[in-house]
Design an enzyme around this catalytic site. Structure first.
Site, PDB file in Angstrom:
ATOM      1  N   LYS A 110      -4.236  -6.965   3.656  1.00 58.24           N
ATOM      2  CA  LYS A 110      -4.284  -5.874   2.677  1.00 58.24           C
ATOM      3  C   LYS A 110      -5.712  -5.622   2.212  1.00 58.24           C
ATOM      4  CE  LYS A 110      -2.701  -2.852  -0.345  1.00 58.24           C
ATOM      5  NZ  LYS A 110      -3.660  -2.725  -1.424  1.00 58.24           N
ATOM      6  N   HIS A 139      -7.315  -3.667   4.884  1.00 61.86           N
ATOM      7  CA  HIS A 139      -6.765  -2.313   4.750  1.00 61.86           C
ATOM      8  C   HIS A 139      -7.539  -1.541   3.682  1.00 61.86           C
ATOM      9  CE1 HIS A 139      -4.311   0.424   2.307  1.00 61.86           C
ATOM     10  NE2 HIS A 139      -3.627   0.734   3.397  1.00 61.86           N
ATOM     11  N   ASN A 140      -7.763  -2.167   2.520  1.00 63.72           N
ATOM     12  CA  ASN A 140      -8.453  -1.484   1.438  1.00 63.72           C
ATOM     13  C   ASN A 140      -9.913  -1.200   1.797  1.00 63.72           C
ATOM     14  OD1 ASN A 140      -6.051  -1.813   0.127  1.00 63.72           O
ATOM     15  ND2 ASN A 140      -6.904  -2.758  -1.692  1.00 63.72           N
ATOM     16  N   SER A 198       0.836  -1.204   0.000  1.00 60.19           N
ATOM     17  CA  SER A 198       0.000   0.000   0.000  1.00 60.19           C
ATOM     18  C   SER A 198       0.866   1.248   0.000  1.00 60.19           C
ATOM     19  CB  SER A 198      -0.911   0.023   1.232  1.00 60.19           C
ATOM     20  OG  SER A 198      -1.679   1.215   1.249  1.00 60.19           O
ATOM     21  N   GLU A 225      -9.880   1.719   3.959  1.00 63.15           N
ATOM     22  CA  GLU A 225      -9.620   2.865   3.080  1.00 63.15           C
ATOM     23  C   GLU A 225     -10.925   3.356   2.453  1.00 63.15           C
ATOM     24  OE1 GLU A 225      -7.655   3.104  -1.286  1.00 63.15           O
ATOM     25  OE2 GLU A 225      -6.327   2.309   0.277  1.00 63.15           O
TER      26      GLU A 225
END
Length: 482
Positions: free
Chosen positions: A183, A186-187, A129, A190
């Site tokens: 991840k 995480h996205n 990222s 986001e």
């Protein structure tokens, strides 16, 4: 002939910048791209004068690598990754490493790790990222896969990663698809963070009638406090950017959002694992609704809303917006960590939750001062059930709660959509409720489908069925799942 430390396939913007980052840290890199003219353009352009080695076939690429060979794929997720793996295999030996640095679905990484292990190849699926800038100057890197590979890639990954307080924003996440799962979460976070900032902007712009310049000033101020983050920083920069005639450019950007699917994956996995990831799912749906631009235009001319107009103190209400944003952001991370915790339980991963917060503190899109508090919460209690049980976050939500409720109520009154603010508050109120109306829901299910229910005056695990109409009989369906 010089031998390279690592090979990289895929010279789009992320691949190019990671290669240049590795070169900056004195790692020799051989590169290949399926469209080989991109190799020549890269070598004649950004890579000119470096130690980077351009190659024009996979065989040549592999032949330029030190053993054990390390080959990193920066290509489109899905079938393209499998195709490159299949093409690479005849050129590799047992003990060589293939690294997938794209946004792959974690179940694909599970499959590839197992299949390649059977062939003696070590596979790493790593989330990266930070976008273009992070890849060039220091991203957040979240590796998982075959643990035997970690000592063989650790030096490169930790050297090129962002650093906070001297510590690299990269460490081993866990086996198989753990890195890509983290991840993915995480996205999803986001997506949530971006939607929350957009709702704050929309409420102040349309609800409070603030100018772009005023909102920009407010955002800049917020970025110096508890909401200090990369996304808040760039949002203030965007609002400050002027078109050629001096008008704010943001006012001329079409309000139809795109997405690449990782937020959707997060929501799907939350449903599969039974985790109420309400805020992130609403953020995904908000993008879907925005994409219906033409249909919304027709609806705007047909569907009436409230006639209320805000008449109070806009600055005071902006402070309440800040509180709503802060509290909702806490909920978003709490839900994301719940999802990771359940996945770890399901898949046998030993996730270091404080370490994940550390990896997200620098380089990545969701980097913020906020993550120090998450890291501290899990250092204090590695078995923490929910971030809301930590003293810091419980007190923070308690302090922000009046403003948060004021904004959600006022948004309803004014007809301003706040799906992320509202769903976060609904989750909070549901989570803190000792009793929910699911008792009636279970009765409904038993009434029409004989799905059974449990009783509060009997031990958990005992199931009952009622013949509600006197005509249904005593036969029940299979017991339900929770």
């Amino acid at each position: 002939m010089s031998q390279a430390d690592i090979g990289l396939i895929g010279l789009a913007v992320m691949g190019q910048n990671l290669v240049l980052n590795m070169d900056d840290h004195d790692f020799s890199v051989a590169v290949f791209n399926r469209t080989t003219s991109k190799v020549d353009d890269f070598m004649a352009g950004p890579a000119k004068g470096t130690k980077i080695i351009g190659t024009h076939s996979l065989e040549e690429l592999v032949g330029r690598l030190k053993k054990p060979r390390r080959v990193m794929l920066m290509v489109k997720a899905g079938a393209v990754v499998d195709s490159f793996i299949d093409t690479l295999l005849p050129h590799l030996d047992s003990g060589d490493i293939i690294i997938d640095g794209g946004n792959s679905l974690y179940t694909d990484t599970n499959r590839r790790t197992r299949a390649l292990a059977e062939k003696g190849i070590l596979f790493v699926g790593t989330g990266i990222s930070g976008g273009e800038e992070g890849a060039r100057t220091g991203p957040s890197i979240m590796p998982g896969g075959n643990p035997e590979a970690w000592p063989l890639v650790k030096d490169i990954f930790q050297a090129i990663a962002a650093r906070v307080d001297g510590q690299p924003c990269c460490d081993w996440i866990g086996e198989e698809g753990a890195g890509h799962f983290v991840k993915m979460v995480h996205n999803g976070i986001e997506y949530g963070d971006m939607q929350l900032i957009c709702e704050a902007y929309d409420f102040m712009r349309r609800g409070l009638g603030m100018s772009i310049e005023k909102i920009q000033s407010v955002f800049s101020g917020w970025n110096k406090g508890v909401l200090d983050s990369y996304l808040m920083e760039i949002s203030a920069d965007i609002l400050d950017y002027k078109d050629k005639d001096g008008a704010p450019l943001v006012d001329r950007i079409l309000d139809a959002a795109g997405q690449k699917g990782t937020g959707k994956w997060t929501g799907i996995n939350a449903l599969d694992l039974g985790i109420p990831l309400t805020l992130i799912v609403e953020a995904v749906f908000a993008r879907s609704l925005s994409a219906m631009k033409d249909e919304r235009g027709r609806a705007a001319g047909l569907l009436a809303g409230p006639s209320a107009v805000f008449t109070g103190d806009a600055d005071e209400m902006a402070d309440a917006v800040r509180d709503a944003l802060y509290a909702s952001k806490i909920i978003s991370y709490a839900q994301g960590y719940m999802l990771m915790r359940e996945a770890a339980n399901q898949y046998g991963w030993k996730l270091n939750y404080g370490g994940i917060a550390l990896m997200w503190r620098g380089g990545c899109i969701i980097r913020s001062v906020f993550l120090d508090n998450i890291k501290g919460a899990y250092e204090k209690n590695p078995a923490l059930e929910n971030l809301l049980f930590d003293d810091f976050f419980r007190q923070a939500v308690q302090s922000a709660q009046p403003g948060w409720r004021k904004i959600v109520a006022k948004a309803v009154e004014l007809g301003i959509p706040t799906p992320a603010f509202s769903s976060a508050l609904a989750y909070y109120d549901g989570y803190r409720s000792g009793s929910l109306p699911a008792n009636l829901l279970q009765a409904q299910r038993d009434y029409f489908g004989a799905h059974t229910y449990e009783r509060i005056d009997r031990p958990r695990g005992e199931f009952f069925h009622t013949n509600w109409t006197g005509k249904g009989g005593k036969v029940s369906s299979s017991t339900y799942e929770v």
